[in-house]
Design a protein around this motif. Structure first.
Motif, PDB file in Angstrom:
ATOM      1  N   ASP A   1       0.867  -1.473  -0.107  1.00  0.00           N
ATOM      2  CA  ASP A   1       0.015   0.181   0.304  1.00  0.00           C
ATOM      3  C   ASP A   1       0.881   0.756   0.092  1.00  0.00           C
ATOM      4  OD1 ASP A   1      -3.203   0.793   0.878  1.00  0.00           O
ATOM      5  OD2 ASP A   1      -1.194   2.012   2.027  1.00  0.00           O
ATOM      6  N   HIS A   2       1.023   2.595  -0.733  1.00  0.00           N
ATOM      7  CA  HIS A   2       1.237   3.955  -0.930  1.00  0.00           C
ATOM      8  C   HIS A   2       0.782   4.239   0.137  1.00  0.00           C
ATOM      9  CE1 HIS A   2       2.258   1.035  -4.740  1.00  0.00           C
ATOM     10  NE2 HIS A   2       3.546   1.690  -4.448  1.00  0.00           N
ATOM     11  N   GLY A   3       0.050   4.632   0.647  1.00  0.00           N
ATOM     12  CA  GLY A   3      -0.734   5.697   1.584  1.00  0.00           C
ATOM     13  C   GLY A   3      -2.075   5.886   1.243  1.00  0.00           C
ATOM     14  N   LEU A   4      -3.113   4.498   0.320  1.00  0.00           N
ATOM     15  CA  LEU A   4      -3.982   4.732   0.520  1.00  0.00           C
ATOM     16  C   LEU A   4      -4.782   4.358   1.630  1.00  0.00           C
ATOM     17  CD1 LEU A   4      -6.806   5.693  -1.547  1.00  0.00           C
ATOM     18  CD2 LEU A   4      -6.772   2.944  -2.246  1.00  0.00           C
ATOM     19  N   ASN A   5      -4.363   3.027   2.245  1.00  0.00           N
ATOM     20  CA  ASN A   5      -5.318   3.007   3.283  1.00  0.00           C
ATOM     21  C   ASN A   5      -4.316   2.601   4.839  1.00  0.00           C
ATOM     22  OD1 ASN A   5      -7.261   1.260   3.597  1.00  0.00           O
ATOM     23  ND2 ASN A   5      -6.365   0.241   5.412  1.00  0.00           N
ATOM     24  N   PHE A   6      -3.115   3.049   4.769  1.00  0.00           N
ATOM     25  CA  PHE A   6      -2.629   3.308   5.935  1.00  0.00           C
ATOM     26  C   PHE A   6      -1.493   4.039   5.199  1.00  0.00           C
ATOM     27  CE2 PHE A   6      -2.892  -1.498   4.821  1.00  0.00           C
ATOM     28  CZ  PHE A   6      -3.262  -2.259   6.069  1.00  0.00           C
ATOM     29  N   PHE A   7      -1.513   5.164   6.144  1.00  0.00           N
ATOM     30  CA  PHE A   7       0.230   6.009   6.302  1.00  0.00           C
ATOM     31  C   PHE A   7       0.574   6.423   7.419  1.00  0.00           C
ATOM     32  CE2 PHE A   7       0.477  10.500   5.250  1.00  0.00           C
ATOM     33  CZ  PHE A   7       1.248  10.615   4.240  1.00  0.00           C
ATOM     34  N   LEU A   8       1.840   7.376   7.241  1.00  0.00           N
ATOM     35  CA  LEU A   8       2.974   7.284   8.418  1.00  0.00           C
ATOM     36  C   LEU A   8       2.214   6.859   9.948  1.00  0.00           C
ATOM     37  CD1 LEU A   8       4.964   9.730   6.712  1.00  0.00           C
ATOM     38  CD2 LEU A   8       4.651   7.127   6.399  1.00  0.00           C
ATOM     39  N   ASP A   9       1.052   7.155  10.200  1.00  0.00           N
ATOM     40  CA  ASP A   9       0.395   7.645  11.594  1.00  0.00           C
ATOM     41  C   ASP A   9       0.337   5.878  11.804  1.00  0.00           C
ATOM     42  OD1 ASP A   9      -1.364   6.667   9.849  1.00  0.00           O
ATOM     43  OD2 ASP A   9      -2.613   8.313  11.143  1.00  0.00           O
ATOM     44  N   ALA A  10       0.399   5.020  11.073  1.00  0.00           N
ATOM     45  CA  ALA A  10       0.262   3.971  12.252  1.00  0.00           C
ATOM     46  C   ALA A  10       0.020   2.532  10.214  1.00  0.00           C
ATOM     47  CB  ALA A  10      -1.438   3.202  12.178  1.00  0.00           C
ATOM     48  N   MET A  11       1.886   1.363  10.163  1.00  0.00           N
ATOM     49  CA  MET A  11       1.896   1.262   9.735  1.00  0.00           C
ATOM     50  C   MET A  11       2.358   0.038   9.192  1.00  0.00           C
ATOM     51  SD  MET A  11       2.911   0.763   5.810  1.00  0.00           S
ATOM     52  CE  MET A  11       2.900   2.730   6.307  1.00  0.00           C
ATOM     53  N   PRO A  12       0.731  -1.154   9.470  1.00  0.00           N
ATOM     54  CA  PRO A  12       1.847  -2.616   9.691  1.00  0.00           C
ATOM     55  C   PRO A  12       2.496  -2.737   8.949  1.00  0.00           C
ATOM     56  CG  PRO A  12      -0.393  -1.863   8.379  1.00  0.00           C
ATOM     57  CD  PRO A  12      -0.067  -0.904   8.734  1.00  0.00           C
ATOM     58  N   THR A  13       3.421  -3.440   9.499  1.00  0.00           N
ATOM     59  CA  THR A  13       4.514  -4.771   9.215  1.00  0.00           C
ATOM     60  C   THR A  13       3.633  -5.738   7.592  1.00  0.00           C
ATOM     61  OG1 THR A  13       5.954  -4.126  10.423  1.00  0.00           O
ATOM     62  CG2 THR A  13       6.585  -6.172   8.682  1.00  0.00           C
ATOM     63  N   PHE A  14       2.876  -6.409   8.413  1.00  0.00           N
ATOM     64  CA  PHE A  14       2.245  -7.126   7.631  1.00  0.00           C
ATOM     65  C   PHE A  14       0.698  -6.963   7.283  1.00  0.00           C
ATOM     66  CE2 PHE A  14       6.216  -9.636   8.248  1.00  0.00           C
ATOM     67  CZ  PHE A  14       6.235 -10.045   7.141  1.00  0.00           C
ATOM     68  N   ALA A  15      -0.160  -7.283   6.781  1.00  0.00           N
ATOM     69  CA  ALA A  15      -1.803  -6.990   7.392  1.00  0.00           C
ATOM     70  C   ALA A  15      -2.414  -7.667   5.993  1.00  0.00           C
ATOM     71  CB  ALA A  15      -1.999  -5.265   6.117  1.00  0.00           C
TER      72      ALA A  15
ATOM     73  N   PRO B   1      -6.364  -9.615  -0.320  1.00  0.00           N
ATOM     74  CA  PRO B   1      -5.194  -8.717  -0.315  1.00  0.00           C
ATOM     75  C   PRO B   1      -4.171  -9.084   0.566  1.00  0.00           C
ATOM     76  CG  PRO B   1      -7.471  -7.362  -0.146  1.00  0.00           C
ATOM     77  CD  PRO B   1      -7.454  -8.705   0.083  1.00  0.00           C
ATOM     78  N   ILE B   2      -2.630  -8.585   1.216  1.00  0.00           N
ATOM     79  CA  ILE B   2      -2.411  -8.763   2.044  1.00  0.00           C
ATOM     80  C   ILE B   2      -0.540  -7.815   1.597  1.00  0.00           C
ATOM     81  CG2 ILE B   2      -0.179 -10.177   2.951  1.00  0.00           C
ATOM     82  CD1 ILE B   2      -1.804 -13.013   2.561  1.00  0.00           C
ATOM     83  N   SER B   3      -0.825  -6.931   2.138  1.00  0.00           N
ATOM     84  CA  SER B   3       0.186  -5.642   2.506  1.00  0.00           C
ATOM     85  C   SER B   3       1.346  -5.462   2.868  1.00  0.00           C
ATOM     86  CB  SER B   3      -0.472  -4.017   2.754  1.00  0.00           C
ATOM     87  OG  SER B   3       0.313  -2.957   2.513  1.00  0.00           O
ATOM     88  N   ILE B   4       2.259  -5.873   2.530  1.00  0.00           N
ATOM     89  CA  ILE B   4       3.453  -5.507   2.915  1.00  0.00           C
ATOM     90  C   ILE B   4       4.123  -4.106   3.062  1.00  0.00           C
ATOM     91  CG2 ILE B   4       5.995  -6.952   3.254  1.00  0.00           C
ATOM     92  CD1 ILE B   4       4.777  -8.733   1.493  1.00  0.00           C
ATOM     93  N   ASN B   5       5.044  -3.723   3.933  1.00  0.00           N
ATOM     94  CA  ASN B   5       4.863  -1.950   4.361  1.00  0.00           C
ATOM     95  C   ASN B   5       6.079  -1.588   3.703  1.00  0.00           C
ATOM     96  OD1 ASN B   5       6.152   0.595   4.865  1.00  0.00           O
ATOM     97  ND2 ASN B   5       7.136  -0.488   7.356  1.00  0.00           N
ATOM     98  N   THR B   6       6.273  -1.118   3.009  1.00  0.00           N
ATOM     99  CA  THR B   6       7.701  -0.535   1.514  1.00  0.00           C
ATOM    100  C   THR B   6       7.970   0.824   2.314  1.00  0.00           C
ATOM    101  OG1 THR B   6       6.851  -0.664   0.284  1.00  0.00           O
ATOM    102  CG2 THR B   6       7.800  -2.539   0.044  1.00  0.00           C
ATOM    103  N   VAL B   7       6.609   1.231   3.364  1.00  0.00           N
ATOM    104  CA  VAL B   7       6.302   2.666   2.377  1.00  0.00           C
ATOM    105  C   VAL B   7       7.399   3.745   4.006  1.00  0.00           C
ATOM    106  CG1 VAL B   7       4.947   4.866   3.492  1.00  0.00           C
ATOM    107  CG2 VAL B   7       4.779   3.149   1.837  1.00  0.00           C
TER     108      VAL B   7
END
Ligand code: DHB
Ligand code: FE
Length: 286
Positions: free
Chosen positions: A58-72, A146-152
């Motif tokens: 995810d590039h900031g649509l669902n998760f942002f810098l305030d709360a960023m899960p590693t694996f969602a 969908p499984i999102s992995i943090n790269t942000v």
């Protein structure tokens, strides 16, 4: 029992969405990229997966810098897309499979991956564009998780952690009692950097090495540190960790069925890969 029948990896640049909307598949700039997909679609037509597990960032649509899960991990009945500001059309919602999602979440937690479960999750271009490329007809899409992995937000998970996360996904699918055919898709990469003094950075020799190693020697790629991966692939080229997670989920006999590499699409080296995951060693099948 559920089974992973294969894995797909593809670049996910937003401008592909604009090219799709404008029907630019035969345009000289786009043709070499779009030509990668008919063989993948033929394979999907033939194998008809029931579920697509999509590993993306995810590039900031669902998760942002305030709360960023590693694996969602998505656990919703439906996943919506929203305007991210790239000017690409918003896609209709994608159907989920909550029962398989909760099985994955349970199994991953037992396997000591402390994931974030998401009963609501917006999906961005890294999810929607690969889905549209692989199933141009929305109604023909399989159910998705969908499984999102943090790269942000640093620190991002290491390549080896992502490879092992993929292996845990493979084990989770194999222990699901329902007879399901699952395709695992990893999106992102290959080399690119969008900002800073190295903006526009592309490393074709590194990419070509990755395309080879991901098939037969993924452990070699998994042994890179995050900082070495970023040095070789660019800051956003770290999206290669999605390819490693996809590859980890293929625990059978893996055979490369199709690959293309084309530079550039927007600022990105575009790689596309299709891997078959045979249930048993090929020798034992004969
Ligand atoms: C581009 C590449 C990406 O991976 C992304 O998420 C956004 C833009 C690009 O090359 O334009
Ligand atoms: Fe990206």
């Amino acid at each position: 029992m559920a089974r992973v029948i294969g894995g797909i990896a593809t670049t996910h640049v937003p401008s592909i969405g604009n090219a799709l909307e404008k029907g630019l598949q035969s345009d000289p700039y786009w043709k070499p990229f779009f030509d990668a997909f008919p063989p993948l679609r033929r394979w999907l037509d033939l194998t008809k997966p029931d579920v697509a597990i999509v590993l993306y960032n995810d590039h900031g649509l669902n998760f942002f810098l305030d709360a960023m899960p590693t694996f969602a991990v998505g656990a919703a009945a439906e996943y919506r897309n929203e305007d991210e500001g790239w000017g690409i059309p918003t896609s209709p919602p994608f159907s989920g499979d909550p029962s398989l999602s909760w099985h994955l979440i349970d199994s991953l937690m037992r396997d000591e991956f402390d994931i974030c479960s998401c009963q609501e999750m917006l999906v961005d271009h890294a999810f929607t564009i690969p889905m549209q490329l692989l199933w141009p007809e929305h109604a023909a899409m399989p159910r998705t998780i969908p499984i999102s992995i943090n790269t942000v937000q640093h620190p991002i998970p290491t390549p080896s952690r992502c490879y092992r996360f993929g292996q845990a996904i493979g084990r989770a699918i194999a222990s699901y009692p329902e007879d399901l055919r699952v395709v695992v898709i990893g999106t992102g990469g290959l080399s690119h950097q969008l900002d800073g003094t190295r903006a526009g950075f592309i490393n074709t020799s590194f990419d070509r090495m990755c395309l080879e190693k991901i098939v037969e020697a993924p452990e070699d790629l998994a042994s890179y540190s995050t900082i070495d991966l970023i040095r070789e692939a660019g800051a956003q080229g770290a999206e290669l960790i999605m390819w490693l997670a996809m590859r980890g989920a293929l625990t059978g006999t893996v055979r490369e069925l199709h690959t293309t590499y084309h530079v550039p699409i927007s600022n990105t080296a575009a790689g596309v890969l299709l891997l078959e995951n045979a249930a048993q060693p090929v020798a034992a099948v004969r």
